[in-house]
Each structure stands twice: as structure tokens, then as C-alpha cells.
Design a protein around this motif. Structure first.
Motif, PDB file in Angstrom:
ATOM      1  N   SER A   6       4.374 -28.215  30.383  1.00 12.57           N
ATOM      2  CA  SER A   6       4.115 -26.800  30.614  1.00 12.57           C
ATOM      3  C   SER A   6       4.722 -26.368  31.935  1.00 12.57           C
ATOM      4  CB  SER A   6       2.605 -26.532  30.596  1.00 12.57           C
ATOM      5  OG  SER A   6       2.007 -27.102  31.730  1.00 12.57           O
ATOM      6  N   LYS A   7       5.010 -25.070  32.021  1.00 12.16           N
ATOM      7  CA  LYS A   7       5.672 -24.515  33.202  1.00 12.16           C
ATOM      8  C   LYS A   7       4.798 -24.661  34.457  1.00 12.16           C
ATOM      9  CE  LYS A   7       8.701 -21.233  30.988  1.00 12.16           C
ATOM     10  NZ  LYS A   7       9.173 -19.862  30.967  1.00 12.16           N
ATOM     11  N   VAL A   8       3.495 -24.552  34.315  1.00  6.87           N
ATOM     12  CA  VAL A   8       2.602 -24.635  35.462  1.00  6.87           C
ATOM     13  C   VAL A   8       2.662 -26.032  36.087  1.00  6.87           C
ATOM     14  CG1 VAL A   8       0.198 -24.480  36.198  1.00  6.87           C
ATOM     15  CG2 VAL A   8       1.080 -22.864  34.515  1.00  6.87           C
ATOM     16  N   ASP A   9       2.618 -27.071  35.272  1.00  6.79           N
ATOM     17  CA  ASP A   9       2.690 -28.439  35.781  1.00  6.79           C
ATOM     18  C   ASP A   9       4.030 -28.697  36.462  1.00  6.79           C
ATOM     19  OD1 ASP A   9       0.165 -29.032  34.883  1.00  6.79           O
ATOM     20  OD2 ASP A   9       0.860 -29.991  33.022  1.00  6.79           O
ATOM     21  N   THR A  10       5.102 -28.235  35.840  1.00  2.18           N
ATOM     22  CA  THR A  10       6.434 -28.451  36.385  1.00  2.18           C
ATOM     23  C   THR A  10       6.590 -27.739  37.717  1.00  2.18           C
ATOM     24  OG1 THR A  10       7.313 -28.569  34.138  1.00  2.18           O
ATOM     25  CG2 THR A  10       8.899 -28.268  35.909  1.00  2.18           C
ATOM     26  N   LEU A  11       6.126 -26.494  37.806  1.00  2.00           N
ATOM     27  CA  LEU A  11       6.224 -25.746  39.059  1.00  2.00           C
ATOM     28  C   LEU A  11       5.384 -26.393  40.158  1.00  2.00           C
ATOM     29  CD1 LEU A  11       6.202 -22.022  37.876  1.00  2.00           C
ATOM     30  CD2 LEU A  11       8.077 -23.306  38.876  1.00  2.00           C
ATOM     31  N   SER A  12       4.190 -26.829  39.850  1.00  2.42           N
ATOM     32  CA  SER A  12       3.344 -27.432  40.880  1.00  2.42           C
ATOM     33  C   SER A  12       3.952 -28.754  41.368  1.00  2.42           C
ATOM     34  CB  SER A  12       1.920 -27.636  40.379  1.00  2.42           C
ATOM     35  OG  SER A  12       1.885 -28.611  39.368  1.00  2.42           O
ATOM     36  N   ARG A  13       4.546 -29.540  40.484  1.00  2.20           N
ATOM     37  CA  ARG A  13       5.203 -30.779  40.904  1.00  2.20           C
ATOM     38  C   ARG A  13       6.405 -30.476  41.785  1.00  2.20           C
ATOM     39  NH1 ARG A  13       6.757 -33.491  35.847  1.00  2.20           N
ATOM     40  NH2 ARG A  13       5.571 -31.959  34.712  1.00  2.20           N
ATOM     41  N   LYS A  14       7.160 -29.422  41.440  1.00  8.23           N
ATOM     42  CA  LYS A  14       8.321 -29.043  42.249  1.00  8.23           C
ATOM     43  C   LYS A  14       7.884 -28.602  43.647  1.00  8.23           C
ATOM     44  CE  LYS A  14      11.538 -27.674  38.613  1.00  8.23           C
ATOM     45  NZ  LYS A  14      12.291 -26.567  38.019  1.00  8.23           N
ATOM     46  N   VAL A  15       6.815 -27.840  43.730  1.00  8.59           N
ATOM     47  CA  VAL A  15       6.315 -27.372  45.027  1.00  8.59           C
ATOM     48  C   VAL A  15       5.827 -28.557  45.862  1.00  8.59           C
ATOM     49  CG1 VAL A  15       4.484 -26.029  46.148  1.00  8.59           C
ATOM     50  CG2 VAL A  15       5.735 -25.057  44.219  1.00  8.59           C
ATOM     51  N   ILE A  16       5.080 -29.444  45.227  1.00  9.30           N
ATOM     52  CA  ILE A  16       4.578 -30.626  45.934  1.00  9.30           C
ATOM     53  C   ILE A  16       5.742 -31.474  46.445  1.00  9.30           C
ATOM     54  CG2 ILE A  16       3.359 -32.821  45.623  1.00  9.30           C
ATOM     55  CD1 ILE A  16       1.465 -31.299  43.697  1.00  9.30           C
TER      56      ILE A  16
END
Length: 172
Positions: A6-16
């Protein structure tokens, strides 16, 4: 059931991950400034910087150990130095530090030992004196002489300096 990508998981991993890289870069730049504050550190890779930091820490540890030993000798807290101080009028120690040599010299006040002779020996061995400090303790005069080699690639033969000083202190 939410999808695995999902986009939310991918975005949060990218930010982290981005925050982790920023923090790592910041910490490495602080490390570079600690190792080589002036002039500014060259553009090192992370691996080169960590290797340089490791070497720097090892060098500092060796310097601390050498300074502790020198302090013990000058204070006369080691059995060896106490025996030497009592039996000899002039005691010296030559320490080789890459392209520099440090001579710790302790002599009795009434000894006619000439500091200029030690400086002459160092300069004849292509190690001009850059600093001299002294202190007086009871009936002894302590000198610390720092000299640096004329050419850092060649260095200084500290064993030869030691032998020449030994002959010099043995003379009446």
C-alpha cells in the motif's frame, strides 16, 4: 485485508529511510570535523572516514599511554625510575613519535650538565628543536625537549639519538 504494498506503508518507509540517511550524513560530518577540524576535512567516503577515525582513536590511545608512562617516570613513581634517579645525576628518556622526538631529561641542580649539548646532538641528527619546557622539583631540574625531523619521510633515528645522549651523560 490491506494490500502488502500500500502507498501508506511505502511512503512511511521512504520517510524513515530518508531521515536515517540525513542523520547518518550529519553524524559523519560531525565525526569528520572532530578528526580534522582545521583545515576542513577532504571529501571522504563513509568508509574512509570511519577508517580515519579508527586510526585517530588508536593514535590518541597510544599518546595517552605514553604520557602516563612519562608522568610516572618524571614523578619517580616507578621502581625503575626511582633507582635511576638515586644512582645517576642525569637521567633521560627518548620517545619517538613518527617524525618527532621527545627527550625528557632530569638532572641534579648541582650537575654541570649542559642543555645546549643535548640540543646540539638533536640538531646534528637533523631534528631541530621546536619547543623546550622545564620545571624544578626539589634538587632536580626536568627538561622536556620536542624536536621535529627536517624531512618527515626520512624521520629521526631515535636509537642513534639515545646512544649519543647516553655517551654525553656518561662524560664527566
Amino acid at each position: 485485508m490491506p494490500g502488502r504494498g500500500s502507498k501508506v506503508d511505502t511512503l512511511s518507509r521512504k520517510v524513515i529511510e530518508r531521515n536515517r540517511r540525513i542523520l547518518t550524513k550529519d553524524l559523519l560530518s560531525k565525526l569528520a570535523s572532530l578528526i580534522n577540524p582545521i583545515p576542513p576535512a577532504p571529501k571522504w567516503t563513509s568508509l574512509e572516514l570511519l577508517d580515519e577515525a579508527t586510526a585517530h582513536v588508536k593514535q590518541l590511545r597510544e599518546r595517552v599511554e605514553m604520557l602516563k608512562r612519562k608522568k610516572q617516570v618524571l614523578e619517580g613513581t616507578t621502581d625503575e625510575s626511582a633507582d635511576m634517579m638515586g644512582s645517576m645525576s642525569t637521567v633521560f628518556k627518548v620517545t619517538d613519535l613518527d617524525s618527532t622526538v621527545e627527550v625528557c631529561l632530569s638532572s641534579k641542580l648541582d650537575d654541570k650538565f649542559m642543555l645546549t649539548r643535548v640540543i646540539d646532538v638533536l640538531e646534528e641528527e637533523a631534528a631541530p628543536v621546536v619547543a623546550v619546557s622545564y620545571s624544578r622539583e626539589d634538587d632536580r631540574m626536568n627538561h622536556i625537549i620536542h624536536s621535529q625531523s627536517v624531512c618527515s619521510r626520512i624521520g629521526i633515528d631515535s636509537s642513534r639519538v639515545h646512544e649519543r645522549l647516553k655517551r654525553l651523560t656518561a662524560q664527566p
